[in-house]
Design a protein around this motif. Structure first.
Motif, PDB file in Angstrom:
ATOM      1  N   ILE A  22       0.847  -1.181   0.000  1.00 33.46           N
ATOM      2  CA  ILE A  22       0.000   0.000   0.000  1.00 33.46           C
ATOM      3  C   ILE A  22       0.883   1.232   0.000  1.00 33.46           C
ATOM      4  CG2 ILE A  22      -1.785   1.266   1.231  1.00 33.46           C
ATOM      5  CD1 ILE A  22      -2.519  -1.332   2.585  1.00 33.46           C
ATOM      6  N   ASP A  23       0.617   2.156  -0.878  1.00 36.16           N
ATOM      7  CA  ASP A  23       1.372   3.398  -0.901  1.00 36.16           C
ATOM      8  C   ASP A  23       0.593   4.449  -0.123  1.00 36.16           C
ATOM      9  OD1 ASP A  23       3.514   5.151  -1.994  1.00 36.16           O
ATOM     10  OD2 ASP A  23       1.760   6.194  -2.786  1.00 36.16           O
ATOM     11  N   TYR A  24       1.249   5.034   0.885  1.00 34.44           N
ATOM     12  CA  TYR A  24       0.576   6.047   1.684  1.00 34.44           C
ATOM     13  C   TYR A  24       1.178   7.415   1.409  1.00 34.44           C
ATOM     14  CZ  TYR A  24      -1.933   2.510   4.218  1.00 34.44           C
ATOM     15  OH  TYR A  24      -2.773   1.484   4.552  1.00 34.44           O
ATOM     16  N   GLY A  25       0.989   7.912   0.211  1.00 37.94           N
ATOM     17  CA  GLY A  25       1.326   9.291  -0.086  1.00 37.94           C
ATOM     18  C   GLY A  25       0.268  10.177   0.537  1.00 37.94           C
ATOM     19  N   LYS A  26       0.390  11.485   0.298  1.00 35.16           N
ATOM     20  CA  LYS A  26      -0.537  12.431   0.924  1.00 35.16           C
ATOM     21  C   LYS A  26      -1.993  12.104   0.621  1.00 35.16           C
ATOM     22  CE  LYS A  26      -1.663  17.339   1.021  1.00 35.16           C
ATOM     23  NZ  LYS A  26      -1.310  18.674   0.517  1.00 35.16           N
ATOM     24  N   ALA A  27      -2.268  11.761  -0.641  1.00 37.81           N
ATOM     25  CA  ALA A  27      -3.650  11.542  -1.043  1.00 37.81           C
ATOM     26  C   ALA A  27      -4.173  10.173  -0.666  1.00 37.81           C
ATOM     27  CB  ALA A  27      -3.772  11.726  -2.554  1.00 37.81           C
ATOM     28  N   ASN A  28      -3.309   9.309  -0.170  1.00 34.05           N
ATOM     29  CA  ASN A  28      -3.727   7.929   0.046  1.00 34.05           C
ATOM     30  C   ASN A  28      -3.763   7.523   1.518  1.00 34.05           C
ATOM     31  OD1 ASN A  28      -3.772   7.554  -2.787  1.00 34.05           O
ATOM     32  ND2 ASN A  28      -1.555   7.356  -2.763  1.00 34.05           N
ATOM     33  N   LEU A  29      -3.398   8.445   2.414  1.00 26.27           N
ATOM     34  CA  LEU A  29      -3.445   8.100   3.829  1.00 26.27           C
ATOM     35  C   LEU A  29      -4.886   7.882   4.276  1.00 26.27           C
ATOM     36  CD1 LEU A  29      -0.726  10.460   5.213  1.00 26.27           C
ATOM     37  CD2 LEU A  29      -0.721   7.979   5.343  1.00 26.27           C
ATOM     38  N   ASN A 176      12.499   1.017   6.999  1.00 23.74           N
ATOM     39  CA  ASN A 176      12.437   0.132   5.833  1.00 23.74           C
ATOM     40  C   ASN A 176      11.095   0.264   5.112  1.00 23.74           C
ATOM     41  OD1 ASN A 176      14.986  -0.755   6.407  1.00 23.74           O
ATOM     42  ND2 ASN A 176      14.454  -2.909   6.645  1.00 23.74           N
ATOM     43  N   ALA A 177      10.027   0.447   5.898  1.00 23.15           N
ATOM     44  CA  ALA A 177       8.698   0.607   5.294  1.00 23.15           C
ATOM     45  C   ALA A 177       8.596   1.917   4.518  1.00 23.15           C
ATOM     46  CB  ALA A 177       7.627   0.554   6.375  1.00 23.15           C
ATOM     47  N   LEU A 178       9.327   2.950   4.955  1.00 13.77           N
ATOM     48  CA  LEU A 178       9.303   4.241   4.271  1.00 13.77           C
ATOM     49  C   LEU A 178       9.703   4.114   2.808  1.00 13.77           C
ATOM     50  CD1 LEU A 178      11.067   6.769   6.691  1.00 13.77           C
ATOM     51  CD2 LEU A 178       8.630   6.483   6.310  1.00 13.77           C
ATOM     52  N   ALA A 278      17.539  17.609  -0.663  1.00 10.18           N
ATOM     53  CA  ALA A 278      16.078  17.610  -0.829  1.00 10.18           C
ATOM     54  C   ALA A 278      15.414  18.479   0.233  1.00 10.18           C
ATOM     55  CB  ALA A 278      15.542  16.182  -0.759  1.00 10.18           C
ATOM     56  N   LEU A 279      15.907  18.397   1.461  1.00 10.91           N
ATOM     57  CA  LEU A 279      15.367  19.199   2.562  1.00 10.91           C
ATOM     58  C   LEU A 279      15.532  20.685   2.278  1.00 10.91           C
ATOM     59  CD1 LEU A 279      14.302  19.507   5.520  1.00 10.91           C
ATOM     60  CD2 LEU A 279      16.688  19.321   6.256  1.00 10.91           C
ATOM     61  N   LEU A 280      16.734  21.085   1.835  1.00 12.63           N
ATOM     62  CA  LEU A 280      16.985  22.499   1.575  1.00 12.63           C
ATOM     63  C   LEU A 280      16.247  22.986   0.332  1.00 12.63           C
ATOM     64  CD1 LEU A 280      20.793  22.701   2.436  1.00 12.63           C
ATOM     65  CD2 LEU A 280      18.867  23.516   3.794  1.00 12.63           C
ATOM     66  N   ILE A 459      14.367  11.604  -3.273  1.00 16.58           N
ATOM     67  CA  ILE A 459      13.409  12.701  -3.457  1.00 16.58           C
ATOM     68  C   ILE A 459      11.977  12.200  -3.283  1.00 16.58           C
ATOM     69  CG2 ILE A 459      12.478  14.336  -5.140  1.00 16.58           C
ATOM     70  CD1 ILE A 459      15.349  14.533  -6.288  1.00 16.58           C
ATOM     71  N   ARG A 460      11.687  11.018  -3.841  1.00 18.96           N
ATOM     72  CA  ARG A 460      10.348  10.426  -3.701  1.00 18.96           C
ATOM     73  C   ARG A 460       9.991  10.200  -2.240  1.00 18.96           C
ATOM     74  NH1 ARG A 460       8.955   5.366  -2.647  1.00 18.96           N
ATOM     75  NH2 ARG A 460      11.036   4.551  -3.122  1.00 18.96           N
ATOM     76  N   VAL A 461      10.898   9.557  -1.491  1.00 22.35           N
ATOM     77  CA  VAL A 461      10.630   9.261  -0.080  1.00 22.35           C
ATOM     78  C   VAL A 461      10.465  10.546   0.720  1.00 22.35           C
ATOM     79  CG1 VAL A 461      11.588   8.243   2.024  1.00 22.35           C
ATOM     80  CG2 VAL A 461      11.781   7.021  -0.145  1.00 22.35           C
ATOM     81  N   PHE A 462      11.329  11.525   0.457  1.00 16.98           N
ATOM     82  CA  PHE A 462      11.241  12.793   1.191  1.00 16.98           C
ATOM     83  C   PHE A 462       9.870  13.439   0.996  1.00 16.98           C
ATOM     84  CE2 PHE A 462      11.510  17.407   1.361  1.00 16.98           C
ATOM     85  CZ  PHE A 462      12.060  17.602   2.615  1.00 16.98           C
ATOM     86  N   LYS A 463       9.396  13.476  -0.237  1.00 12.62           N
ATOM     87  CA  LYS A 463       8.100  14.090  -0.516  1.00 12.62           C
ATOM     88  C   LYS A 463       6.964  13.345   0.180  1.00 12.62           C
ATOM     89  CE  LYS A 463       9.287  16.172  -4.991  1.00 12.62           C
ATOM     90  NZ  LYS A 463       9.059  16.145  -6.462  1.00 12.62           N
ATOM     91  N   GLU A 464       7.049  12.013   0.216  1.00 17.26           N
ATOM     92  CA  GLU A 464       6.001  11.226   0.864  1.00 17.26           C
ATOM     93  C   GLU A 464       5.990  11.456   2.376  1.00 17.26           C
ATOM     94  OE1 GLU A 464       6.821   7.260  -0.356  1.00 17.26           O
ATOM     95  OE2 GLU A 464       5.942   7.500  -2.350  1.00 17.26           O
TER      96      GLU A 464
END
Length: 500
Positions: A22-29, A176-178, A278-280, A459-464
């Protein structure tokens, strides 16, 4: 049946076991009432009426905060002597209380996560160069396999004990789940200090350690990674002994333990630097020109510095147990090569660098944290930075802390960072580089993973993680976002698997 988010990238849905991913991005939580974190009022009420514990009478909770405190109390009852583990559980439950508020059923899954699936504790006997028999304690904690086979780091050092490893293992479940790859969590190691041993002694120790460990690990079951005190050489010795004992040393074209030669040993350090960028970038800034203080001088610290230089940043200091070296104008590629050469010998002290530099200041200023900087990368042991040191850094104009070691910032220091308005990237996010590489290697069936691949996944993980923090009203708190996001990914699969 668990719902797959429609927006899930094709690259992710093609993974093994994708029916349970299951992908829990912003729209999927927020998914359905049945499986989402927002349960309906009927289901929420029924779960709140169930006792969370039934040891001495039924114990129920009314709020998510109460649930978190009850779970922490249970961890303290069982393992009060394991201070590092209790500290990690405490900070995690604080963040998960908002999840328990929205859907109480997750508290019962969190209760299961307080106990590892399996703890292996064994004797490691070996002979030193003088002919004396030596004995160390070996460990492997197979913490959780809900998402897939166990995977996690090995750590060798005098500081290693069950509390430290359980703390790292608990964090590894979420980190690891991230990554979005189907990987379980494990951690292991021994109270063996390779810095004070000869190469022959390290080889004999690794062979003895693997002789016992090999009974419990293997391709598709449990794959150890590099960690503190366990680098390329140790992995080579460990694989050599594993191959000697077992005939099956690969799966789907990928060699177990990389055939003794890690394919991307810089993944940890490069990943940390990519996350910092990515943070900066998210703050409309970049690493270019940033003066970076690096606490530590081992392999991770060296590869962090290497990638920082590529980004245009300026590493200005390294440290170890002997003290610190400070280059006011920064370390360029040539000076960094000298540091790497100095530290190549096991147990070598960073102070030897001053012989090769006319501009270096050794232990000047006397306090490492008095060196003016823009960013700090603590690549040392747990608890390297406390509250007072954060205050000193903030007063000197430091903008942020990016963890390069497991929980190198204490919980009190973490609160102070937030109070001072500094950037903060927790180790649960920044140290996912090796797991990302391992997951990509599995998908690519043995093809080479490049630094650009790692950067894109970072970058993908940071955004999620950022989106998850915002979804749960902790905007900008990446520590909370990583804990919640990792927990939800594991918890929903655990719910489908039942009480196991």
């Amino acid at each position: 049946m668990l719902r797959i988010a429609k927006s899930l990238p094709q690259r992710l849905t093609s993974r093994p076991y994708s029916s349970t991913f299951i992908d829990y991005g912003k729209a999927n939580l927020v998914t359905s009432n049945d499986h989402g974190v927002h349960g309906n009022m009927k289901s929420t009420g029924s779960w709140r009426n169930k006792p969370l514990f039934r040891r001495e009478g039924d114990a129920r909770f009314k709020t998510g905060q109460e649930a978190g405190l009850m779970l922490l109390g249970e961890a303290e009852r069982r393992d009060a002597h394991e201070t590092e583990f209790i500290s990690t559980v405490s900070s995690t439950m604080t963040h998960l209380s908002t999840v328990f508020d929205r859907s109480p059923r997750y508290a019962w899954i969190a209760k299961q996560l307080l106990e590892p699936e399996r703890i292996l504790h064994f004797r490691v006997a070996w002979i030193d160069d003088v002919g004396v028999q030596r004995t160390n304690r070996g460990y492997r904690i197979q913490y959780n396999s809900a998402l897939g086979g166990y995977e996690g780091s090995l750590h060798f050092g005098h500081h290693v004990n069950s509390s430290v490893l359980k703390s790292i293992g608990f964090d590894t479940v979420f980190s690891n789940a991230l990554t979005g790859y189907n990987q379980g969590a494990a951690v292991g190691g021994a109270d063996f200090n390779p810095l004070t041993k000869s190469e022959a002694e390290i080889q004999r120790f690794c062979q003895s350690y693997m002789t016992e460990l090999s009974k419990y690990i293997g391709p598709d079951h449990d794959v150890p990674n590099m960690g503190m005190g366990c680098g390329v050489a140790e992995i080579g010795y460990l694989f050599g002994q594993y191959k000697r004992i077992n005939s099956r040393t690969s799966s789907n074209g990928k060699s177990f333990l990389w055939g003794g030669t890690p394919s991307f040993p810089e993944a940890t350090g490069y990943g940390i630097a990519h996350y910092a960028e990515a943070l900066l970038n998210d703050k409309n800034e970049s690493l270019e020109g940033k003066r970076c203080l690096i606490y530590g001088s081992g392999k991770v610290a060296q590869t962090v510095a290497e990638k920082l230089i590529e980004y245009g940043a300026v590493p200005i200091a390294f440290s170890d147990t002997s003290g610190h070296i400070y280059e006011p104008e920064g370390f360029d590629r040539g000076k960094l090569r000298t540091v790497v050469k100095v530290k190549k010998d096991r147990g070598a002290k960073v102070g030897r660098y001053i012989i090769a530099s006319t501009t270096c200041q050794y232990n000047d200023p006397a306090n490492f944290w008095d060196i003016p900087c823009d960013l700090v990368f603590p690549c040392g042991p747990m608890g390297s930075i406390d509250k007072e040191q954060i205050q000193m850094l903030s007063e000197a104009g430091c903008e942020g802390v990016i963890e390069g070691g497991y929980s190198s910032v204490t919980p009190e220091a973490r609160i102070e960072i937030k109070k001072q308005g500094m950037h903060y990237l927790p180790s649960s996010v920044s140290l996912t580089g090796p797991t990302l590489v391992s997951g990509m290697e599995r998908e690519l069936r043995g093809k080479t993973v490049t630094d650009e691949d790692l950067k894109n996944d970072v970058i993908r993980v940071f955004k999620e993680v950022k989106s998850t923090a915002q979804e749960f009203n902790t905007r900008g708190d990446l520590h909370a976002g990583s804990a919640i996001m990792g927990f939800l990914r594991v918890a929903n699969v655990m719910a489908a698997q039942g009480a196991v």
